[in-house]
Write a protein that holds these residues in place. Structure first.
Motif, PDB file in Angstrom:
ATOM      1  N   ASP A 135      45.013  35.031  37.937  1.00  0.00           N
ATOM      2  CA  ASP A 135      45.090  35.350  36.503  1.00  0.00           C
ATOM      3  C   ASP A 135      43.800  34.927  35.816  1.00  0.00           C
ATOM      4  O   ASP A 135      43.174  33.945  36.225  1.00  0.00           O
ATOM      5  N   LYS A 136      43.471  35.630  34.738  1.00  0.00           N
ATOM      6  CA  LYS A 136      42.191  35.320  34.082  1.00  0.00           C
ATOM      7  C   LYS A 136      42.177  33.923  33.431  1.00  0.00           C
ATOM      8  O   LYS A 136      41.132  33.385  33.117  1.00  0.00           O
ATOM      9  N   ASN A 137      43.371  33.360  33.241  1.00  0.00           N
ATOM     10  CA  ASN A 137      43.408  31.997  32.679  1.00  0.00           C
ATOM     11  C   ASN A 137      43.707  30.938  33.747  1.00  0.00           C
ATOM     12  O   ASN A 137      44.209  29.863  33.436  1.00  0.00           O
ATOM     13  N   ASP A 138      43.392  31.241  35.001  1.00  0.00           N
ATOM     14  CA  ASP A 138      43.612  30.271  36.078  1.00  0.00           C
ATOM     15  C   ASP A 138      42.712  29.044  35.865  1.00  0.00           C
ATOM     16  O   ASP A 138      41.484  29.161  35.814  1.00  0.00           O
ATOM     17  N   LYS A 139      43.368  27.892  35.733  1.00  0.00           N
ATOM     18  CA  LYS A 139      42.605  26.667  35.421  1.00  0.00           C
ATOM     19  C   LYS A 139      41.698  26.244  36.576  1.00  0.00           C
ATOM     20  O   LYS A 139      40.676  25.603  36.385  1.00  0.00           O
ATOM     21  N   ARG A 140      42.097  26.587  37.801  1.00  0.00           N
ATOM     22  CA  ARG A 140      41.317  26.140  38.956  1.00  0.00           C
ATOM     23  C   ARG A 140      39.919  26.734  38.938  1.00  0.00           C
ATOM     24  O   ARG A 140      38.964  26.103  39.387  1.00  0.00           O
ATOM     25  N   VAL A 141      39.809  27.961  38.414  1.00  0.00           N
ATOM     26  CA  VAL A 141      38.491  28.609  38.425  1.00  0.00           C
ATOM     27  C   VAL A 141      37.540  27.838  37.497  1.00  0.00           C
ATOM     28  O   VAL A 141      36.366  27.622  37.818  1.00  0.00           O
ATOM     29  N   THR A 142      38.062  27.391  36.352  1.00  0.00           N
ATOM     30  CA  THR A 142      37.229  26.586  35.445  1.00  0.00           C
ATOM     31  C   THR A 142      36.775  25.307  36.154  1.00  0.00           C
ATOM     32  O   THR A 142      35.610  24.908  36.084  1.00  0.00           O
ATOM     33  N   PHE A 143      37.717  24.677  36.863  1.00  0.00           N
ATOM     34  CA  PHE A 143      37.373  23.420  37.549  1.00  0.00           C
ATOM     35  C   PHE A 143      36.321  23.662  38.646  1.00  0.00           C
ATOM     36  O   PHE A 143      35.339  22.934  38.749  1.00  0.00           O
ATOM     37  N   ILE A 144      36.540  24.713  39.446  1.00  0.00           N
ATOM     38  CA  ILE A 144      35.586  25.002  40.525  1.00  0.00           C
ATOM     39  C   ILE A 144      34.222  25.337  39.928  1.00  0.00           C
ATOM     40  O   ILE A 144      33.180  24.893  40.415  1.00  0.00           O
ATOM     41  N   TYR A 145      34.249  26.138  38.871  1.00  0.00           N
ATOM     42  CA  TYR A 145      33.000  26.568  38.235  1.00  0.00           C
ATOM     43  C   TYR A 145      32.157  25.346  37.823  1.00  0.00           C
ATOM     44  O   TYR A 145      30.980  25.232  38.149  1.00  0.00           O
ATOM     45  N   LYS A 146      32.829  24.402  37.143  1.00  0.00           N
ATOM     46  CA  LYS A 146      32.099  23.193  36.707  1.00  0.00           C
ATOM     47  C   LYS A 146      31.605  22.410  37.922  1.00  0.00           C
ATOM     48  O   LYS A 146      30.510  21.867  37.919  1.00  0.00           O
ATOM     49  N   SER A 147      32.437  22.365  38.952  1.00  0.00           N
ATOM     50  CA  SER A 147      32.078  21.573  40.135  1.00  0.00           C
ATOM     51  C   SER A 147      30.905  22.204  40.883  1.00  0.00           C
ATOM     52  O   SER A 147      30.060  21.494  41.441  1.00  0.00           O
TER      53      SER A 147
END
Ligand SMILES: Cc1cc2nc3c(=O)[nH]c(=O)nc-3n(C[C@H](O)[C@H](O)[C@H](O)COP(=O)(O)OP(=O)(O)OC[C@H]3O[C@@H](n4cnc5c(N)ncnc54)[C@H](O)[C@@H]3O)c2cc1C
Length: 448
Positions: free
Chosen positions: A41-53
């Motif tokens: 989903d476009k609001n998947d929180k994991r993608v934000t976390f991976i992106y920052k990491s």
């Protein structure tokens, strides 16, 4: 020799198999894999976390005079191009779930791969029983690892100082929006680095065994998301606690090996990712409505609903609550564990195929070292025992602030309060428990 260092779920520079084993000229890369991302989903929180990491990893590599080339593509396209650019081989850390295995096989047909066990402490292939078959029960498995678990340090990888970055265009950094995602707010503890989390937990580790089941208390390490994406290695976690030489840490160390155990089980029994590990023909309840009510937290059982709503809002769920909602779904509602497993896979910030599959099969009594089928958690007893004052339940249902907590712990008691709007429970706990036991007896051909 031109080597590609393919970072995937090992987003760190310390204790890194890739940075230790590469020989000299390297291209560290990370691929935002379109095959995986298109399913989220476009609001998947994991993608934000991976992106920052990933951005953090790029900075750390730059600090070591290296860099990170970032791609947003399918891995096979990336490696086809890298082959054309004259690269010789790929170094990566290995994963045993089916998607990862198939992906790596495909890449291996383009460029040779050197695999390292880097996300786990153990090589699952090297710990067998005396009869050369794999362990299926945790306690003997854990005991067999005495030499490791009783040691004070497991050697970590050290960075090869001879590494030199290969000339390449390292400038591409896609935005989350370009990849089809919206930046999400993450739980506060995820802004901390792994060592900060371990330091905070160190002050509480002596109470871990006693308090870890009380899901309104912040008593566990909260390290699972960092472990999942390799911001810290399990060896580093082990060594951190062992360095204090305190017996208080032993119970916690044992928990870390549950993660190893489930990875070991998935490696030796790959079919368990999709099927009952033990051969059992179970006729599950296929009523979609029951399943949806469980997902949405509308079952009429306060502890189940609070846990599921919390998961949907935050991507988090306490271990005891995971056990309680999994038991409720697979025993009281008698819905196939695979549906629950898939739902958790979509929602959990720390989702890890091996731990998730293993734990679901444990809860549904279909897996390795599983709970006996007649062990069915009573959700009301669980909330009475582990959230007596309804602190967790009230933190989710703000409208219950002034409700007497004991009403949460008695079947349909909350519904009898005229001032509360709350649905009647969708199952009778006693009857549904008996139905599950009978169905398991039937599947196992046991006498009634
Ligand atoms: C149905 C169900 C599904 C689960 N799915 C996952 C999952 O997808 N990913 C995941 O990491 N954990 C999963 N777990 C295990 C456990 O709930 C989480 O690891 C734990 O809640 C994470 O919080 P923590 O880091 O504070 O744990 P702590 O209690 O501080 O434990 C430390 C670490 O030990 C490991 N660990 C502890 N208990 C377990 C366990 N039972 N199985 C495997 N590893 C364990 C984890 O790596 C955890 O981070 C699941 C459990 C259940 C019952």
């Amino acid at each position: 020799m031109r080597q590609v260092l393919w970072f995937r779920r090992d987003l760190r520079v310390e204790d890194s198999a890739l940075l230790a084993n590469a020989s000299k000229n390297v291209l560290p890369i990370f691929i935002f894999d379109k095959n995986i991302l298109k399913k989220l989903d476009k609001n998947d929180k994991r993608v934000t976390f991976i992106y920052k990491s990933v951005l953090e990893l790029k900075k750390k590599l730059q600090g070591l005079n290296l860099d990170l080339a970032i791609f947003f593509d399918e891995p096979k396209n990336v490696f086809t191009n890298l082959k054309k650019d004259g690269f010789d081989e790929v170094l990566c850390s290995v994963d045993f779930d089916s998607y990862a295995k198939n992906r790596d096989e495909e890449i291996e047909s383009i460029l040779p791969i050197k695999r390292f066990i880097d996300s786990f402490i153990l090589n699952p292939n090297s710990h067998l029983k005396k009869d050369n078959t794999p362990y299926k029960v945790f306690t003997p498995f854990y005991k067999s690892l005495n030499i490791i678990t009783q040691s004070y340090n497991i050697e970590e990888y050290s960075f090869n100082k001879n590494l030199e970055k290969i000339e390449f265009d390292y400038s591409f950094i896609p935005t989350l929006e370009q990849m089809g995602f919206e930046s999400q707010e993450l739980p506060e503890f995820l802004s901390k680095d792994a060592i900060e989390l371990l330091e905070e937990f160190r002050a509480k580790v002596n109470k871990y065994q006693e308090e870890r089941d009380f899901f309104y208390i912040d008593a566990s390490s909260k390290i699972s998301v960092h472990l999942r994406f390799g911001l810290i290695s399990p060896k580093q976690v082990f060594n951190y606690f062992k360095s204090f030489g305190s017996a208080d840490c032993e119970f916690f160390i044992r928990e870390i090996f549950w993660r190893e155990f489930y990875n070991y089980i998935l490696f030796h029994f790959p079919h368990s990712e999709f099927d009952n590990l033990n051969k059992l023909e179970i006729k599950w309840n296929e009523n979609e409505e029951d399943f949806i009510k469980w997902c949405e937290g509308k079952t009429g059982v306060p502890i189940i609903d609070a846990a599921m709503i919390h998961l949907n809002n935050t991507g988090l769920m306490h271990n005891r609550l995971r056990m309680v909602v999994a038991s409720f779904l697979t025993k009281n509602l008698f819905v196939d564990w695979k549906k629950g497993e898939e739902y958790f896979a979509k929602k959990l910030l720390d989702y890890e195929a091996s731990s998730n599959v293993g734990s679901w099969q444990w809860s549904s009594s279909t897996g390795a070292d599983a709970a006996p089928y007649f062990r069915v958690f009573n959700p009301y007893t669980q909330s009475q025992k582990f959230d007596k004052d309804g602190i967790f339940i009230k933190s989710v249902f703000k409208e219950f602030e002034n409700i007497e907590p004991k009403l949460f712990h008695i079947e349909n008691a909350l519904q009898s309060n005229l001032f509360v709007e709350y649905p009647k429970a969708i199952v009778d706990i006693k009857l549904s428990r008996q139905r599950a036991i009978d169905k398991f007896k039937e599947a196992k051909n046991e006498q009634f």
